[in-house]
Design a protein around this motif. Structure first.
Motif, mmCIF file in Angstrom:
data_model
loop_
_atom_site.group_PDB
_atom_site.id
_atom_site.type_symbol
_atom_site.label_atom_id
_atom_site.label_comp_id
_atom_site.label_asym_id
_atom_site.label_seq_id
_atom_site.Cartn_x
_atom_site.Cartn_y
_atom_site.Cartn_z
ATOM 1 N N CYS A 1 0.834 -1.196 0.000
ATOM 2 C CA CYS A 1 0.000 0.000 0.000
ATOM 3 C C CYS A 1 0.868 1.245 0.000
ATOM 4 N N ARG A 2 0.283 2.319 -0.441
ATOM 5 C CA ARG A 2 1.026 3.585 -0.469
ATOM 6 C C ARG A 2 1.103 4.175 0.933
ATOM 7 N N SER A 3 1.860 5.227 1.056
ATOM 8 C CA SER A 3 1.995 5.897 2.345
ATOM 9 C C SER A 3 0.696 6.595 2.720
ATOM 10 N N ILE A 4 0.443 6.670 3.998
ATOM 11 C CA ILE A 4 -0.721 7.383 4.503
ATOM 12 C C ILE A 4 -0.387 8.871 4.503
ATOM 13 N N LYS A 5 -1.303 9.683 3.957
ATOM 14 C CA LYS A 5 -1.085 11.131 3.895
ATOM 15 C C LYS A 5 -1.398 11.778 5.236
ATOM 16 N N THR A 6 -0.704 12.879 5.515
ATOM 17 C CA THR A 6 -1.016 13.685 6.685
ATOM 18 C C THR A 6 -2.339 14.402 6.411
ATOM 19 N N LEU A 7 -3.252 14.353 7.371
ATOM 20 C CA LEU A 7 -4.596 14.889 7.161
ATOM 21 C C LEU A 7 -4.884 16.162 7.956
ATOM 22 N N ARG A 8 -3.880 16.831 8.462
ATOM 23 C CA ARG A 8 -4.123 18.053 9.220
ATOM 24 C C ARG A 8 -3.448 19.237 8.531
#
Length: 74
Positions: free
Chosen positions: A4-11
């Motif tokens: 899976c790809r990297s999890i994006k920062t959501l803030r």
């Protein structure tokens, strides 16, 4: 091969707006990564789906209570 790809920062300031879909996608990536499954077997599907929903809800709670640069994120 990566699962899976990297999890994006959501803030902020990394993300201007975050949707329920964004939080669910991040939760799904997390569950895929820690479980080692891209798609769970039928006998694990309920546990997998519950984990995604729980993590998405926790993500929403976290983002709604974080304070960045003196202001609340909402």
């Amino acid at each position: 091969m990566g699962m899976c790809r990297s999890i994006k920062t959501l803030r902020p300031p990394y993300a201007e707006s975050v949707t329920e879909e964004d939080m669910r996608a991040a939760a799904l990536q997390y569950v895929r990564k820690i479980s080692g499954f891209r798609q769970p077997a039928p006998h694990n599907a309920a546990a997998f789906d519950k984990a995604v929903e729980t993590i998405a809800a926790a993500t929403g709670e976290l983002l709604s209570t974080l304070e960045v640069r003196g202001g609340r994120i909402s």
